[in-house]
Design a protein around this motif. Sequence first.
Motif, short mmCIF file in Angstrom:
data_model
loop_
_atom_site.label_atom_id
_atom_site.label_comp_id
_atom_site.label_asym_id
_atom_site.label_seq_id
_atom_site.Cartn_x
_atom_site.Cartn_y
_atom_site.Cartn_z
N ARG A 75 0.85 -1.19 0.00
CA ARG A 75 0.00 0.00 0.00
C ARG A 75 0.88 1.23 0.00
NH1 ARG A 75 -5.04 -1.17 0.36
NH2 ARG A 75 -5.63 0.94 0.85
N PRO A 76 1.07 1.86 -1.10
CA PRO A 76 0.51 1.54 -2.41
C PRO A 76 1.38 0.54 -3.18
CG PRO A 76 1.81 3.52 -2.57
CD PRO A 76 1.89 3.07 -1.13
N HIS A 77 0.74 -0.12 -4.13
CA HIS A 77 1.49 -0.90 -5.13
C HIS A 77 2.02 0.13 -6.13
CE1 HIS A 77 2.12 -4.60 -7.67
NE2 HIS A 77 2.22 -3.66 -8.58
N VAL A 78 3.35 0.23 -6.22
CA VAL A 78 3.94 1.28 -7.06
C VAL A 78 4.22 0.74 -8.47
CG1 VAL A 78 5.85 2.90 -7.33
CG2 VAL A 78 4.99 2.35 -5.04
N VAL A 79 3.69 1.43 -9.46
CA VAL A 79 3.89 1.02 -10.85
C VAL A 79 4.69 2.10 -11.57
CG1 VAL A 79 2.78 0.36 -13.02
CG2 VAL A 79 1.64 -0.13 -10.82
N LEU A 80 5.85 1.72 -12.08
CA LEU A 80 6.67 2.66 -12.83
C LEU A 80 6.44 2.40 -14.33
CD1 LEU A 80 8.97 4.83 -12.40
CD2 LEU A 80 10.57 2.97 -12.84
N MET A 81 6.03 3.44 -15.04
CA MET A 81 5.79 3.30 -16.48
C MET A 81 6.99 3.79 -17.25
SD MET A 81 2.95 2.01 -16.94
CE MET A 81 1.41 2.30 -17.65
N VAL A 82 7.55 2.93 -18.10
CA VAL A 82 8.72 3.33 -18.86
C VAL A 82 8.53 3.01 -20.33
CG1 VAL A 82 10.21 2.91 -16.86
CG2 VAL A 82 9.90 1.10 -18.54
N GLY A 83 9.37 3.60 -21.14
CA GLY A 83 9.31 3.30 -22.57
C GLY A 83 9.97 4.39 -23.38
N VAL A 84 10.16 4.14 -24.66
CA VAL A 84 10.72 5.17 -25.52
C VAL A 84 9.65 6.24 -25.76
CG1 VAL A 84 12.35 3.58 -26.61
CG2 VAL A 84 10.15 4.02 -27.69
N ASN A 85 10.03 7.31 -26.41
CA ASN A 85 9.13 8.43 -26.61
C ASN A 85 7.94 8.05 -27.50
OD1 ASN A 85 12.09 8.97 -26.80
ND2 ASN A 85 11.42 10.95 -26.07
N GLY A 86 6.79 8.56 -27.12
CA GLY A 86 5.63 8.44 -27.99
C GLY A 86 4.96 7.09 -28.06
N THR A 87 5.22 6.21 -27.12
CA THR A 87 4.59 4.89 -27.19
C THR A 87 3.21 4.89 -26.54
OG1 THR A 87 5.68 4.22 -25.15
CG2 THR A 87 6.74 3.60 -27.21
N GLY A 88 2.96 5.88 -25.66
CA GLY A 88 1.65 5.95 -25.02
C GLY A 88 1.67 5.67 -23.52
N LYS A 89 2.74 6.06 -22.86
CA LYS A 89 2.83 5.82 -21.42
C LYS A 89 1.75 6.58 -20.64
CE LYS A 89 7.06 7.25 -21.58
NZ LYS A 89 7.17 7.09 -23.03
N THR A 90 1.62 7.87 -20.93
CA THR A 90 0.68 8.69 -20.18
C THR A 90 -0.76 8.24 -20.44
OG1 THR A 90 2.26 10.50 -20.45
CG2 THR A 90 0.07 11.07 -19.66
#
Lengths: 314, 478
Positions: A102-117
Amino acid sequence: MALGFFSRLKKGLSRSTQKLGGGLTSVFTKRKLDDEALEELEDLLITADLGPSVAGRIIESFRRTRFGTEVSDAEIRSALADEIASVLEPVAIPFAPDPAHRPHVVLMVGVNGTGKTTTIGKMARYFTDQGKKVMLVAGDTFRAAAVEQLQVWGERTGCTVIAGPPNADAAGLAFEALKQAKAQDADLLFVDTAGRLHNKSALMEELAKIIRVMRKFDETAPHSVLLVLDATTGQNAMEQVRVFRELVNVTGLVVTKLDGSARGGIVVALADSFGLPVHAVGVGEQAEDLRPFSAQDFAKGLVGLPEGEAEAAS
Amino acid sequence: MFAQWRVSFWGITQVFEALSGRLSGVFDGLAKRGALSEADVMEAMREVRLAMLDADVALPVVKDFVNKVKERAVGAEVLESISPGQAVAKIVNDALIDALGGAGAVPITLNAVPPVPILMVGLQGSGKTTTSGKIALRLSTRERKKVLLASLDTQRPAAQLQLAQLATQANVASLPIVAGQTPVEIAQRAMDVARREGYDVVILDTAGRLSIDEALMEEVRQVRAVTQPAETLLVVDAMTGQDAVNTAKAFNDAVGVTGVVMTRMDGDARGGAALSMKAITGAPIKLTGSGEKLDALEEFHPERVAGRILGLGDIAGLVEKAADTLDHEEGERLAKKMMAGKFDLDDYASQIRQISKLGSISGIVGMLPGMGKVKEALGDKDLDTTILKTHLAIISSMTKGERKAPAIIKASRKKRIAAGSGTSVQEVNKLLKQFDMMSSMMKRFNKLGMKGLMRQGMSALMPKGMGGGPPGGGRPFR
């Protein structure tokens, strides 16, 4: 997520695989599976971005078991779907946050423009609908208006967005956010990050730093590191996954833009090489356009088979 | 720069040696035979086909290219030439450069009555907005144009704000955001404002759209109809796979692409999409994006991309990368020592640290000429960089004296070093042997010089028995 689960994905996939399907029809209707036919089949797999090694392997297996036989279109599609599904089955693992964290932490990664947000927005919607308390961190402090983009998603989904000033240190921000999320007893914390090319070592180091700094507060964080991958990406996806996995220990993939004409066959090659879970696929720009990844349906869609026919034909 | 490059290159070379990569370029094979049969050409073309597919060139484009080149190659000219392998290599390379657009970059057309509209189109996430900002900066600083940026992206949250912020960074104007307007309305307003306020150029940034999204394609068609852009630039991610064909065709059919911008060329994708784009749309590739900063926009260099697509390396790109990443002073120092033949194990350790800064090794491999095969041989396994870490550990367990003069390291020292570094005597031996080989390779390198290297490629550096061919016999494609 289960309801109407595939209608949209199917729509996207069937559109995107029309060519592959169509090609197969012309190649394999009542035809002897000879060298020429096998070569054409290999070509078709290559045009789906499956990658030369996976395509080659499938063709070899066909050569061993079916060479010289008269095969129908349905048979060949079904066999193809089975072969592809067998590669994908082990990686079709839904994303499940661990309630112990609590909380379960999720890190979003990737190259530019893949749709992370966008993917964070979608996941925020899904888990908010499930009654979870979700918080978002605008960790892309570099790109113009990236913070505002995530804030719009926060408004849409009713989630708190933690943001800092432009060009703020993303690691420090993530640390503060984690503290806040803990204090507010959030279920999930999604950390957005700036897109970065995997071959830029300074930027990759920055990502590693975000993890290091978060661990000063919670040494188990992040609990998931999701690599967001654009389905239109070709063979370079292999390199992306390899490097991100090596440097930030990616735990799973999300494949986006599967509603387009790209067939996302690279997912098969990735599953074959890395075996990382594929948690979800993105099939549109709306908050609802996220689906769990299904090996069967993906494989069927890829070969242009309607759902449920693969078993019938084989 | 030169010295920098030399150092990094040398380091990479020895990494390969350490991993006993074998050089077996198809063109090397041809060169050795002396005479070239039709079968040889066919064989070479098969390799070219694979290289191009690996580089994500779309299959129909590959087939077309290979057929054309085959026709050109199987002929008396090639068969009778003194060095057949080189002749084929040259034909392939020339044909590819040709197919990519031939000589020189094509500038953005501003040949119309101002305000000149430029329409930016492409898939989601291809980099349209950033590229719009880059082009605005370029036109305003280099061409002294008065540029107006207008975002027609009403789809993605904060996209309009993003362009406005980029305009501020580029020190150009952006159209005030009016909520609720449709893209066509925004486009008309942009043109009105530009006419009234005397702008030279209006850059119209549109929302990303999928080529199969009829509604959005119709919308961009309408924008084009009301603005009559002088340029319609298709923005394409260099990492794009086989779908490049669909994208190119759909956008070209809908809005008539006049130019292509390849983005993320600073990545390690081989960028085959560039060829697909050119082949399908017929439109020239005008610019390439190579970074996130607004000035990271360059003219297109067909010859660089050709080498990259064929897996024959992008030396220029590697030089740039090395220059960006490496510690210049340290590089200079190492290069000097190397030239003077005084390179020791301390320097080697420093070298390893520099190399690991360059990031993914197999990414670098792709940039080196003659290395495509090695990368292939490695298959899915990345180059094992742990050996570098092991080497660092071993070196740090040596005394200063040992690092300066490795020759003094005999049995008992080896045992001590192995124990200290948590390795084995065999590993210590391996390192010492490799260092010895490196030293000799380094001497070859110094003798060869930059020009010789460019001409002969990496295999020229390989000692006998390491590479596929005789020393200096490798003839990668230059």
